[in-house]
Design an enzyme around this catalytic site. Structure first.
Site, PDB file in Angstrom:
ATOM      1  N   TYR A 122       0.823  -1.211   0.000  1.00  0.00           N
ATOM      2  CA  TYR A 122       0.000   0.000   0.000  1.00  0.00           C
ATOM      3  C   TYR A 122       0.860   1.266   0.000  1.00  0.00           C
ATOM      4  CZ  TYR A 122      -3.063   3.753   1.613  1.00  0.00           C
ATOM      5  OH  TYR A 122      -3.724   4.940   1.733  1.00  0.00           O
ATOM      6  N   PRO A 126       4.156   2.833  -6.787  1.00  0.00           N
ATOM      7  CA  PRO A 126       4.599   3.854  -7.762  1.00  0.00           C
ATOM      8  C   PRO A 126       3.564   4.923  -8.055  1.00  0.00           C
ATOM      9  CG  PRO A 126       5.214   1.658  -8.500  1.00  0.00           C
ATOM     10  CD  PRO A 126       4.342   1.467  -7.288  1.00  0.00           C
ATOM     11  N   GLY A 201     -13.484   2.826  13.710  1.00  0.00           N
ATOM     12  CA  GLY A 201     -12.591   2.739  12.566  1.00  0.00           C
ATOM     13  C   GLY A 201     -11.849   1.415  12.552  1.00  0.00           C
ATOM     14  N   MET A 245     -18.351   8.329  12.858  1.00  0.00           N
ATOM     15  CA  MET A 245     -17.913   8.636  14.224  1.00  0.00           C
ATOM     16  C   MET A 245     -18.110  10.107  14.567  1.00  0.00           C
ATOM     17  SD  MET A 245     -13.797   8.345  13.717  1.00  0.00           S
ATOM     18  CE  MET A 245     -12.944   9.279  12.426  1.00  0.00           C
ATOM     19  N   LYS A 258      -7.798   3.206  17.685  1.00  0.00           N
ATOM     20  CA  LYS A 258      -6.464   2.744  17.298  1.00  0.00           C
ATOM     21  C   LYS A 258      -6.063   3.390  15.984  1.00  0.00           C
ATOM     22  CE  LYS A 258      -6.140  -1.351  15.542  1.00  0.00           C
ATOM     23  NZ  LYS A 258      -5.693  -1.021  14.165  1.00  0.00           N
ATOM     24  N   HIS A 262      -4.743  10.531  14.967  1.00  0.00           N
ATOM     25  CA  HIS A 262      -3.654  11.223  14.263  1.00  0.00           C
ATOM     26  C   HIS A 262      -4.049  11.621  12.838  1.00  0.00           C
ATOM     27  CE1 HIS A 262      -1.510   7.556  12.166  1.00  0.00           C
ATOM     28  NE2 HIS A 262      -2.800   7.520  12.000  1.00  0.00           N
TER      29      HIS A 262
END
Length: 358
Positions: A122, A126, A201, A245, A258, A262
């Protein structure tokens, strides 16, 4: 002898080495790891049951003679960077150089429970490289993410419209969750007194399944985007809910976040945490939020750990307007969202487990 800019020649040469190291590694570092996976080198060494010589590897891969020197160069560079170990072995009455797996390349063996191959596939893609070529334009586009500038939409809308990319993303997150589960096995104390938990999530439920298996009395719910969970089947102790959420979170004793916060700005995180606080209220006992994230601590962390955390901060800041946070920044966020206390505990080499209480 000093140069015109006040630097000694030796200092300039050191600076040149530092600059060139990063410039030349720009493409090679990531793509050489992907090359290992595409050729199946970690799998070959793993199945060989012992270190493998260059000649043996070349024979198995049927590499043309003209490419053997280049393959040796790549293997030597990967070994220098800690992805292979060079050892001496006796082969046909001669002592030869051979390659063994390291802890890092063990994680690239396909088909194992702890394989991080999907994460490499992932991230080292490229088609993703052009995104970072728009950094200058991103700098001057008010409030737009690097994904907005380069892809025309935020990352979540982009994934929602690109099925194959979304599959790669979900597989990558699932592989990381397997690593997370190893860390959580030693955290029984986190789930004491918890009868229900929502993994916000939570993707395909890798972490929720691990919690459900380890703690049969805990009812687990995975909340994620409808397109992520629509075809997933639950069990008596695990169910999937499609939702948002930012609107509401199912009621539970504990909420797991988790690698979620961020991705978002402080304002967005405050909204998420407020919804989490609402979800654990009215249960008749003190609920909690379990946050798994990095905590930047340049004063105490090893240089390599700090490098990873700061690198992640760059990616979050540019790609999604998110951020990695220091303890002071986490504390400010928790207080603004209405929480009274928190506790930070080490979890993995670079992630921490934060319990926050209303």
């Amino acid at each position: 002898m000093a140069s015109n800019n006040g630097l000694k020649a030796s200092e300039m040469f050191e600076g040149q080495v530092h600059l060139y190291k990063h410039l030349h590694a720009h493409a090679v570092d990531g793509m050489s790891i992907r090359w290992m996976i595409e050729l199946g080198i970690p799998d070959i060494i793993h199945n060989h049951d012992q270190p493998i010589t260059l000649s043996e590897l070349v024979s198995i891969l049927q590499i043309p003679p003209t490419k053997v020197r280049g393959v040796h160069s790549l293997l030597r560079y990967l070994a220098h960077n800690g992805f292979l170990q060079i050892v001496r072995v006796h082969h046909n009455t001669q002592e030869k150089e051979a390659y063994a797996l390291t802890a890092a390349s063990q994680l690239l063996v396909k088909g194992t429970n702890l394989s991080l191959t999907p994460m490499v596939e992932y991230l080292i893609n490229p088609s993703g490289s052009p995104v970072w070529s728009h950094l200058k334009k991103w700098t001057y586009e008010d409030d737009l993410t690097l994904c907005d500038v380069s892809l025309g939409s935020n990352i979540w809308d982009f994934l929602g419209k690109n099925t194959e990319k979304n599959k790669l993303f979900n597989k990558a997150m699932a592989s990381d969750s397997q690593m997370m589960n190893v860390a959580l096995r030693g955290c029984n104390w986190v789930f004491e007194g918890v009868e229900s938990i929502v993994d916000v999530g939570g993707g395909n439920g890798t972490t929720a399944k691990a919690i459900s298996d380890a703690f049969p009395n805990v009812k687990c719910t995975v909340l994620d985007r409808p397109q992520v969970v629509e075809n997933l089947l639950g069990t008596n102790h695990l169910k999937y809910v499609g939702g948002d959420m930012f609107k509401s979170i199912p009621k539970a004793d504990a909420i797991l976040l988790k690698w979620i916060l961020h991705n978002w700005s402080d304002m967005d995180c405050k909204k998420i945490l407020e919804n989490c606080k609402e979800a654990i209220s009215g249960k008749g006992k003190r609920g909690k939020i379990i946050v798994i994230e990095t905590v930047i601590n340049e004063g105490q962390d090893e240089h390599g750990i700090t490098s990873l955390k700061l690198l992640m901060d760059v990616k979050m800041s540019c790609l999604v307007n998110g951020k990695e946070r220091s303890e002071e920044e986490w504390k400010k966020l928790f207080v603004e969202a209405g929480f009274q206390s928190y506790k930070i505990s080490p979890l993995t080499g670079y992630l921490s487990l934060i319990q926050i209480y209303p």
